[in-house]
Design an enzyme around this catalytic site. Structure first.
Site, short mmCIF file in Angstrom:
data_model
loop_
_atom_site.label_atom_id
_atom_site.label_comp_id
_atom_site.label_asym_id
_atom_site.label_seq_id
_atom_site.Cartn_x
_atom_site.Cartn_y
_atom_site.Cartn_z
N ASP A 206 0.87 -1.17 0.00
CA ASP A 206 0.00 0.00 0.00
C ASP A 206 0.91 1.23 0.00
O ASP A 206 2.04 1.16 0.49
CB ASP A 206 -0.88 -0.01 1.25
CG ASP A 206 -1.58 1.31 1.48
OD1 ASP A 206 -2.30 1.76 0.58
OD2 ASP A 206 -1.37 1.90 2.55
N ASP B 99 -1.14 -0.85 6.22
CA ASP B 99 -1.21 -0.29 7.58
C ASP B 99 -2.18 -1.07 8.46
O ASP B 99 -2.35 -0.76 9.63
CB ASP B 99 -1.58 1.19 7.55
CG ASP B 99 -2.96 1.45 6.96
OD1 ASP B 99 -3.74 0.49 6.82
OD2 ASP B 99 -3.26 2.61 6.62
N ASP C 275 -6.36 -1.69 4.56
CA ASP C 275 -5.76 -2.71 3.71
C ASP C 275 -6.02 -4.13 4.21
O ASP C 275 -5.44 -5.09 3.70
CB ASP C 275 -4.24 -2.49 3.63
CG ASP C 275 -3.89 -1.13 3.06
OD1 ASP C 275 -4.42 -0.79 1.99
OD2 ASP C 275 -3.12 -0.41 3.70
#
Length: 620
Positions: free
Chosen positions: A321, A514, A518
């Site tokens: 991410d 995180d 996600d």
């Protein structure tokens, strides 16, 4: 050593004493064979009490062939051919090995738990200005607590008054203390170092960081790796095969011209049974994986099981991410362009509409606006994931979001080439301007990615919901192999599925995020890695590997630990198999006794445990 293990040791000592007495008495006094049999049989039954118990338990579970059965068949057979001394001695050595194995595994498990056993002993609650010591589990949401120097934070809470520094090493592995002031979060398990603080409870004890970590550690010891499961499955087929080989050794040679009496070949078959006991082989993998989990925990990396260490060692594709993982996630307003109004007015409207959101982008807009807020002007706020925020401001609809939101309302906007996330502002279905926001790349990100690519030949992928310009800027700076922008949560999951579809058995895909927005891709990947997951319930639940600080180099550390663990697993299995083959061959041709066969298995256990101890002490 557990209480149950201590009882086993006492029973074994009693059996060893009885065996020693039988050996001395049979050597010193003239005894009949029946008397010798009774003395050694009594010692044997005492020594083998646990082995018979384990065999009974396995029968109840319909597991018929294992090392306990092989040992019982061999030693009972030895009694049948008059080898009383060797039979009881073989069972004694076997049980010593089992106790040694249990004690070693238990010690490693306690070591893992001890490294992160950060449960607070008590909490100090404030009621009407008075302090009362209570159990942390007795605290309720929004209770006020006081935390003094030297005390552990009992539950996750927010600082109300006071300033202090916290030792977070037990959670993050980070040596540097962390300063907290009113408004900051403090997490259970951290140690207050300097000042007195008052805080408001924001999570019950069972939902706090320390409880979730301990639960995860317990789960880690139950999740078996493929290597460990293979050895366990292999032993199920291995044991009956060995029993058949031993039987053939007993009955085939006497019908040929092979030298030796029937009793000699029966004895050799019994030695084959003992030599083939897979106890050392079965132990060779779990102790290594426990060592790897312990080493990772010591360095602030929590791994949920040996299977994830094995997968991590095979991982060749890392999907990251962007926001909060590769970048700081701390946004700043870089550019404002207004259409039909001043930039100050555009920022004012945007700040009011974003005033109720906790999103980092919303926080950056509020930080850029220095004026006063009149929240009575804002009504009917609606957040639309993947698009933006809408609200009534002064009874006029205002939409703030990405290009998808503008396209939804069929509004023509400027084409912005500035690097960063672009927020378009639409007022009464008219284009009112845009705000460009961007964040900076995390320290250590570039070096970590370079190491993944150069040392481990990894494929690097970045997924983001940001627009193309910002995604390209970050991807080029970090030299990512692939970068995908303008993604909805569902789009990210589809891309992860595509990468999973093209891998083979020797390749694995890891997703790093995180741990909150996600969570779907972290849960779907072969290995889900949560970055900066301190206090995040979503990370603890979805991730397979949790890095308890926000340091990207920990990913490389985790890979090093995983590969070192797999190296030791391979060594242990190879050594155990080699010794088994050698000892079986020697047993079949009569060059090794029952004593030697049992000592060989003890040696395999000992070497496996010593090798695993190296992993525990390994520092990436």
């Amino acid at each position: 050593m557990t209480k149950q293990t201590k009882i086993k040791v006492l029973v074994l000592i009693a059996g060893a004493i009885a065996y020693g007495a039988a050996v001395i008495a049979s050597g010193k006094y003239q005894m009949s064979d029946e008397e010798r049999l009774l003395m050694f049989l009594a010692a044997y039954l005492l020594i083998g009490f646990e082995a018979f118990g384990r065999f009974r338990d396995n029968l109840m579970k319909r597991r018929f062939f294992d090392e306990n059965l092989l040992m019982i068949l061999a030693t009972v057979g030895a009694f049948g051919v008059g080898r009383y001394v060797e039979a009881a001695a073989a069972m004694l050595l076997f049980e010593v090995g089992v106790i040694f194995e249990e004690a070693s595994v238990d010690r490693t498990k306690r070591m893992i738990a001890g490294m992160i056993d950060i449960r607070p002993e008590y909490a100090t609650r404030i009621i009407r200005g008075k302090e009362f010591k209570v159990e942390p589990s007795a605290l309720k949401l929004f209770n006020r607590i006081v935390i003094k120097p030297g005390e552990r934070v009992p539950v996750d809470a927010m600082v109300l008054t006071g300033k202090t520094t916290l030792d977070t090493k037990a959670l993050t592995g980070e040596v540097m203390p962390r300063t907290v002031v009113p408004g900051d979060m403090v997490y259970s398990g951290c140690i207050n170092l300097t000042g007195v603080i008052e805080a408001k409870v924001l999570a019950l004890y069972e939902d706090s960081t320390v409880s979730r970590i301990m639960e995860m550690v317990e789960e880690a010891q139950e999740n078996r790796a493929e290597s460990e499961s293979f050895i366990t499955t292999f032993s199920k087929f291995y044991s009956p095969a060995i029993a058949l080989i031993a039987l053939l050794v007993m009955i085939v040679p006497p019908f040929t011209f092979a030298p030796g009496s029937d009793e000699t070949w029966i004895y050799r078959g019994l030695v084959v049974l003992i030599a083939a006991c897979p106890a050392g082989l079965v132990l060779s993998t779990p102790v290594a994986f426990l060592g790897g989990i312990a080493s990772a925990a010591r360095q602030g990396i929590l791994v949920k099981g040996g299977n994830y260490l094995e997968d991590l060692a095979k991982t060749d594709t890392f999907i990251f991410d962007k926001t909060g993982t590769l970048t700081e996630g701390v946004f700043k307003v870089r550019e404002i362009k207004a259409v039909g109004m001043s930039e100050e007015d555009l920022l004012k409207i945007a700040a009011h509409v974003e005033s109720y959101s906790n999103h980092p982008i919303a926080q950056s807009i509020r930080a850029a606006y220095n004026g006063r807020y009149d929240k009575t002007k804002v009504k009917r706020i609606r957040e639309d994931a993947g698009y933006g925020v809408s609200a009534l401001y002064d009874d006029e609809w205002v939409h703030i979001g990405n290009r998808r939101m503008a396209e939804r309302y069929q509004i023509e906007t400027d084409r912005v080439n500035s690097p960063g996330s672009v927020l378009y502002v639409i007022i009464k279905r008219r284009y009112a301007g845009y705000i460009v926001i961007s964040d900076s790349i995390k320290e250590g990100a570039k070096e970590m990615l370079e190491e993944l690519k150069e040392k481990y030949q990894s494929v690097l992928v970045m997924l983001t919901g940001d627009e193309k310009n910002e995604a390209v800027r970050v991807a080029e700076e970090l030299q990512m192999d692939y970068a995908y922008s303008d993604l909805m949560p569902g789009d990210k999951l589809e891309l992860v599925e595509e990468f999973l579809d093209v891998e083979d058995d020797s390749e694995k895909v890891a997703c790093v995020g995180d741990g909150i927005n996600d969570a779907p891709i972290i849960a779907r990947a072969d290995v889900g890695i949560a970055m900066g997951a301190l206090g995040s319930a979503a990370a603890i639940e979805a991730a397979d590997v949790v890095l308890m600080d926000d340091e990207l180099p920990r990913i490389v550390d985790a890979i090093k630990i995983a590969r070192e663990t797999m190296r030791v697993v391979g060594q242990n299995i190879s050594f155990a198999m080699m010794i088994k083959v050698i000892v079986l061959a020697l047993a079949a041709i009569g060059y090794i006794s029952m004593w030697g066969a049992v000592f060989a298995d003890l040696g395999v256990m000992l070497v496996s445990i010593i090798n695993a101890a190296w992993v525990v002490k390994y520092t990436a």
